[in-house]
Scaffold this active site. Structure first.
Site, PDB file in Angstrom:
ATOM      1  N   THR A  47       0.908  -1.102  -0.113  1.00 60.37           N
ATOM      2  CA  THR A  47      -0.169   0.139   0.276  1.00 60.37           C
ATOM      3  C   THR A  47       0.820   1.310   0.001  1.00 60.37           C
ATOM      4  O   THR A  47       2.147   1.142   0.445  1.00 60.37           O
ATOM      5  CB  THR A  47      -0.689  -0.146   1.325  1.00 60.37           C
ATOM      6  N   ASP A  48       0.182   2.671  -0.464  1.00 53.61           N
ATOM      7  CA  ASP A  48       0.920   3.663  -0.384  1.00 53.61           C
ATOM      8  C   ASP A  48       1.168   4.092   1.106  1.00 53.61           C
ATOM      9  O   ASP A  48       2.112   5.074   1.322  1.00 53.61           O
ATOM     10  CB  ASP A  48       0.352   4.948  -1.454  1.00 53.61           C
ATOM     11  N   GLU A  49       0.471   3.519   1.946  1.00 57.17           N
ATOM     12  CA  GLU A  49       0.476   4.071   3.321  1.00 57.17           C
ATOM     13  C   GLU A  49       1.582   3.910   4.118  1.00 57.17           C
ATOM     14  O   GLU A  49       1.936   4.404   4.991  1.00 57.17           O
ATOM     15  CB  GLU A  49      -0.726   3.484   4.135  1.00 57.17           C
TER      16      GLU A  49
ATOM     17  N   TYR B  98      -1.773  -0.557  11.056  1.00 59.28           N
ATOM     18  CA  TYR B  98      -1.736  -1.303   9.825  1.00 59.28           C
ATOM     19  C   TYR B  98      -0.433  -0.846   9.012  1.00 59.28           C
ATOM     20  O   TYR B  98       0.222  -1.704   8.474  1.00 59.28           O
ATOM     21  CB  TYR B  98      -2.909  -0.788   9.253  1.00 59.28           C
TER      22      TYR B  98
ATOM     23  N   LYS C 156       2.329  -3.106   7.295  1.00 56.97           N
ATOM     24  CA  LYS C 156       2.477  -3.260   6.173  1.00 56.97           C
ATOM     25  C   LYS C 156       3.958  -2.990   5.692  1.00 56.97           C
ATOM     26  O   LYS C 156       4.721  -3.718   4.701  1.00 56.97           O
ATOM     27  CB  LYS C 156       1.504  -2.493   5.177  1.00 56.97           C
TER      28      LYS C 156
HETATM   29  P1  NAD Z   1      -9.371  -7.449   2.518  1.00 59.89           P
HETATM   30  O1  NAD Z   1      -9.453  -7.157   4.241  1.00 59.89           O
HETATM   31  O2  NAD Z   1     -10.784  -7.186   1.811  1.00 59.89           O
HETATM   32  O3  NAD Z   1      -8.983  -8.926   2.029  1.00 59.89           O
HETATM   33  C1  NAD Z   1      -7.701  -9.625   2.770  1.00 59.89           C
HETATM   34  C2  NAD Z   1      -8.030 -10.960   2.803  1.00 59.89           C
HETATM   35  O4  NAD Z   1      -6.810 -11.368   3.452  1.00 59.89           O
HETATM   36  C3  NAD Z   1      -9.236 -11.462   3.682  1.00 59.89           C
HETATM   37  O5  NAD Z   1      -9.962 -12.435   3.004  1.00 59.89           O
HETATM   38  C4  NAD Z   1      -8.619 -12.118   4.741  1.00 59.89           C
HETATM   39  O6  NAD Z   1      -9.340 -13.112   5.168  1.00 59.89           O
HETATM   40  C5  NAD Z   1      -7.414 -12.502   4.310  1.00 59.89           C
HETATM   41  N1  NAD Z   1      -6.239 -12.767   5.332  1.00 59.89           N
HETATM   42  C6  NAD Z   1      -5.889 -11.940   6.139  1.00 59.89           C
HETATM   43  N2  NAD Z   1      -5.037 -12.513   7.259  1.00 59.89           N
HETATM   44  C7  NAD Z   1      -4.567 -13.612   6.856  1.00 59.89           C
HETATM   45  C8  NAD Z   1      -4.068 -14.637   7.237  1.00 59.89           C
HETATM   46  N3  NAD Z   1      -3.244 -14.598   8.383  1.00 59.89           N
HETATM   47  N4  NAD Z   1      -4.036 -15.767   6.674  1.00 59.89           N
HETATM   48  C9  NAD Z   1      -4.705 -16.028   5.656  1.00 59.89           C
HETATM   49  N5  NAD Z   1      -5.414 -15.088   4.991  1.00 59.89           N
HETATM   50  C10 NAD Z   1      -5.490 -13.913   5.631  1.00 59.89           C
HETATM   51  O7  NAD Z   1      -8.317  -6.448   1.947  1.00 59.89           O
HETATM   52  P2  NAD Z   1      -8.077  -5.842   0.587  1.00 59.89           P
HETATM   53  O8  NAD Z   1      -8.718  -4.540   0.654  1.00 59.89           O
HETATM   54  O9  NAD Z   1      -8.439  -6.784  -0.310  1.00 59.89           O
HETATM   55  O10 NAD Z   1      -6.545  -5.790   0.370  1.00 59.89           O
HETATM   56  C11 NAD Z   1      -5.878  -6.846  -0.003  1.00 59.89           C
HETATM   57  C12 NAD Z   1      -4.258  -6.429   0.230  1.00 59.89           C
HETATM   58  O11 NAD Z   1      -4.037  -5.352  -0.743  1.00 59.89           O
HETATM   59  C13 NAD Z   1      -3.679  -6.031   1.307  1.00 59.89           C
HETATM   60  O12 NAD Z   1      -2.406  -6.614   1.442  1.00 59.89           O
HETATM   61  C14 NAD Z   1      -3.716  -4.589   1.407  1.00 59.89           C
HETATM   62  O13 NAD Z   1      -2.751  -4.286   2.333  1.00 59.89           O
HETATM   63  C15 NAD Z   1      -3.466  -4.129   0.148  1.00 59.89           C
HETATM   64  N6  NAD Z   1      -4.038  -2.951  -0.299  1.00 59.89           N
HETATM   65  C16 NAD Z   1      -5.310  -2.661  -0.055  1.00 59.89           C
HETATM   66  C17 NAD Z   1      -5.621  -1.500  -0.462  1.00 59.89           C
HETATM   67  C18 NAD Z   1      -7.277  -1.240  -0.500  1.00 59.89           C
HETATM   68  O14 NAD Z   1      -7.490   0.394  -0.898  1.00 59.89           O
HETATM   69  N7  NAD Z   1      -8.158  -1.863   0.055  1.00 59.89           N
HETATM   70  C19 NAD Z   1      -4.921  -0.589  -1.286  1.00 59.89           C
HETATM   71  C20 NAD Z   1      -3.507  -0.794  -1.510  1.00 59.89           C
HETATM   72  C21 NAD Z   1      -3.033  -2.188  -1.009  1.00 59.89           C
HETATM   73  O1  TDX Z   2     -16.488   6.264   7.913  1.00 60.90           O
HETATM   74  C1  TDX Z   2     -15.557   6.654   7.471  1.00 60.90           C
HETATM   75  N1  TDX Z   2     -15.167   8.232   7.556  1.00 60.90           N
HETATM   76  C2  TDX Z   2     -14.133   8.679   7.103  1.00 60.90           C
HETATM   77  O2  TDX Z   2     -14.155  10.093   6.968  1.00 60.90           O
HETATM   78  C3  TDX Z   2     -14.402   5.910   7.051  1.00 60.90           C
HETATM   79  C4  TDX Z   2     -14.451   4.444   7.144  1.00 60.90           C
HETATM   80  C5  TDX Z   2     -13.376   6.307   6.551  1.00 60.90           C
HETATM   81  N2  TDX Z   2     -13.224   7.957   6.559  1.00 60.90           N
HETATM   82  C6  TDX Z   2     -11.992   8.725   6.031  1.00 60.90           C
HETATM   83  C7  TDX Z   2     -10.807   8.091   6.563  1.00 60.90           C
HETATM   84  C8  TDX Z   2      -9.727   8.189   5.371  1.00 60.90           C
HETATM   85  O3  TDX Z   2      -9.060   9.449   5.345  1.00 60.90           O
HETATM   86  O4  TDX Z   2     -12.026   8.190   4.412  1.00 60.90           O
HETATM   87  C9  TDX Z   2     -10.529   7.971   4.261  1.00 60.90           C
HETATM   88  C10 TDX Z   2     -10.621   6.698   3.717  1.00 60.90           C
HETATM   89  O5  TDX Z   2     -10.585   5.665   4.761  1.00 60.90           O
HETATM   90  P1  TDX Z   2     -10.728   4.041   4.737  1.00 60.90           P
HETATM   91  O6  TDX Z   2     -11.704   3.764   3.906  1.00 60.90           O
HETATM   92  O7  TDX Z   2     -10.593   3.597   6.079  1.00 60.90           O
HETATM   93  O8  TDX Z   2      -9.254   4.008   4.009  1.00 60.90           O
HETATM   94  P2  TDX Z   2      -7.691   4.311   4.343  1.00 60.90           P
HETATM   95  O9  TDX Z   2      -7.573   4.226   5.860  1.00 60.90           O
HETATM   96  O10 TDX Z   2      -7.298   5.564   3.314  1.00 60.90           O
HETATM   97  O11 TDX Z   2      -6.935   2.959   3.906  1.00 60.90           O
HETATM   98  C11 TDX Z   2      -7.216   2.320   2.505  1.00 60.90           C
HETATM   99  O12 TDX Z   2      -6.420   2.778   1.605  1.00 60.90           O
HETATM  100  C12 TDX Z   2      -5.078   2.054   1.769  1.00 60.90           C
HETATM  101  C13 TDX Z   2      -7.234   0.763   2.878  1.00 60.90           C
HETATM  102  O13 TDX Z   2      -8.349   0.493   4.032  1.00 60.90           O
HETATM  103  C14 TDX Z   2      -5.962   0.117   2.936  1.00 60.90           C
HETATM  104  O14 TDX Z   2      -6.029  -1.220   3.235  1.00 60.90           O
HETATM  105  C15 TDX Z   2      -5.115   0.451   1.846  1.00 60.90           C
HETATM  106  O15 TDX Z   2      -3.831  -0.042   2.291  1.00 60.90           O
END
Ligand code: NAD
Ligand code: TDX
Length: 358
Positions: free
Chosen positions: A141-143, A166, A170
């Site tokens: 992630t970019d975080e 988190y 990562k």
């Molecule tokens: P998600 O939470 O929807 O899915 C994650 C999956 O990983 C789940 O099904 C969970 O059961 C599985 N998992 C977690 N811990 C585990 C473990 N110990 N063993 C086996 N399985 C496990 O998450 P997502 O949003 O699909 O994100 C997927 C990946 O992409 C993550 O690594 C996250 O850091 C990265 N990512 C997410 C975003 C975003 O905006 N959602 C952005 C950039 C990177």
């Molecule tokens: O109810 C809300 N109200 C609100 O203002 C929620 C859930 C979030 N927010 C804000 C917090 C953040 O500034 O919105 C922004 C986005 O929040 P999230 O959806 O929780 O995402 P973020 O914290 O940016 O992280 C996401 O992007 C990077 C994913 O959850 C991560 O898994 C990924 O790595």
């Protein structure tokens, strides 16, 4: 699709029952003839409805394994005998990491370590030809880069500076993956992506939260002043970037993937309300439900990604602009409220605020 995923290629996807992993698995099943081994602990955010609903899913093998269990992870790697590993499994929600950081260390740090050790054992025993083509792709992630001021953007050379449990977990996993390449020669690629959105996202992240709260007529929570900025990317565009990086990326390299979709949270929420006003009109605009609430502790102010490297070297660019992607996403949630209700009941999460330290 790149010919590297030739028919019969064995792809081990971790986290394939999650939001992004699910999109990747569907794409692999529909657009390649690869075998997809889906290792997932099947946690609160997991759901395979979208995969099971495909007409072509006989090449999908679900491995219900927790990466925190080394022996089970080794057995899963042995059973899947992969040519490619795409590692997405992680605890992924920042607010949950504030309330319970240990689960993030367990899954994201120890889990990645266990996977790396299991995969290293597998890779070292491969024939020379299979070794040469093998890839371990770590999806991050970019975080990990922390928070930006009003100017500039993250790139592959930005120093790590994570702020939440988190993002720190990562960042640690990124370092482990890079170390396994430098020390043991494991052929890795890393991608760091911005915020994803689209269908099947667990309703704890901003976009599904806003849609569901609005449709329920409940207050829409906007953290702090609502001026925090995220760089939104449609999930299918991310998956396309992942497939390019794993098939054509250079070993040992990192690629940043962003959406060219910077928006304040306030703007995102207002856009969703405007779409709902059109699709599900009420007497009063949904925007009247927007409510500023206590800020997230350690809340990163701004994320933005410079995607030039993956664009220039691998030819990636996002196909969906935010206006189209968000509209399609709102329509998808309106049409799939029964899924949201089911996963809410299954997971025990009912949209309550978490991660405030109260
Ligand atoms: P998600 O939470 O929807 O899915 C994650 C999956 O990983 C789940 O099904 C969970 O059961 C599985 N998992 C977690 N811990 C585990 C473990 N110990 N063993 C086996 N399985 C496990 O998450 P997502 O949003 O699909 O994100 C997927 C990946 O992409 C993550 O690594 C996250 O850091 C990265 N990512 C997410 C975003 C975003 O905006 N959602 C952005 C950039 C990177
Ligand atoms: O109810 C809300 N109200 C609100 O203002 C929620 C859930 C979030 N927010 C804000 C917090 C953040 O500034 O919105 C922004 C986005 O929040 P999230 O959806 O929780 O995402 P973020 O914290 O940016 O992280 C996401 O992007 C990077 C994913 O959850 C991560 O898994 C990924 O790595």
């Amino acid at each position: 699709m790149n010919p590297w995923f030739s028919p019969g290629t064995r792809v081990l996807v971790t986290g394939g029952a999650g939001f992004i992993g699910g999109c990747l698995v569907r794409c692999l099943l529909q657009e390649t003839e690869a075998y997809v081994f889906n290792l997932d602990k099947l946690g609160y955010a997991s759901d395979c409805t979208s995969i099971n609903a495909l007409s072509i899913n006989d090449r999908h093998i679900l491995l219900p394994v927790n990466l925190t269990n080394l022996e089970a992870t080794k057995a899963a790697v042995k059973e899947s005998n992969p040519d490619v590993v795409m590692h997405l499994a992680a605890e992924s929600h920042v607010d949950r990491s504030i309330d319970g950081p240990e689960a993030f260390i367990d899954s994201n740090v120890k889990g990645t370590f266990n996977l790396l050790e299991s995969v290293r054992e597998h890779w070292e025993a491969l024939s020379q030809e299979r070794q040469e083509h093998f890839r371990f792709h770590h999806i991050s992630t970019d975080e990990v880069f922390g928070s930006l001021g009003s100017q500039g953007s993250f790139s592959e050379t930005t120093a790590y500076d994570p702020c939440s449990p988190y993002s720190a977990s990562k960042a640690a996993s990124d370092h482990l993956v890079r170390a396994w390449h430098r020390t043991y020669g494991l052929p890795i690629v890393i991608t760091n992506c911005s915020n994803n959105y689209g269908p099947w996202q667990f309703p704890e992240k901003l976009i599904p939260v806003v849609i569901l709260k609005a449709l329920a007529g409940e207050p829409i929570p906007l953290y702090g002043d609502g001026e925090n900025i995220r760089d939104w990317l449609f999930v299918e565009d991310h998956v396309e970037g992942l497939l390019l990086a794993v098939t054509a990326g250079k070993i040992g390299e990192t690629y940043c993937i962003g959406g060219y979709g910077e928006r304040t949270n306030k703007k995102v929420v207002e856009t969703i309300c405007t779409i709902l006003d059109e699709l599900r009109p009420q007497e009063v605009s949904y925007s009247s439900l927007i409510t500023k609430v206590k800020d997230r502790p350690g809340h990163d102010r701004r994320y933005a990604i410079n995607s030039q490297k993956i664009s220039n070297e691998l030819g990636w660019k996002p196909r969906h602009n935010f206006e189209i992607g968000i509209r399609n996403t709102v329509i998808w949630y309106i049409n799939n409220l029964d899924w949201c209700e089911k996963i809410g009941i299954k997971s025990g999460y009912q949209g309550n605020r978490i991660g405030t330290l109260d």
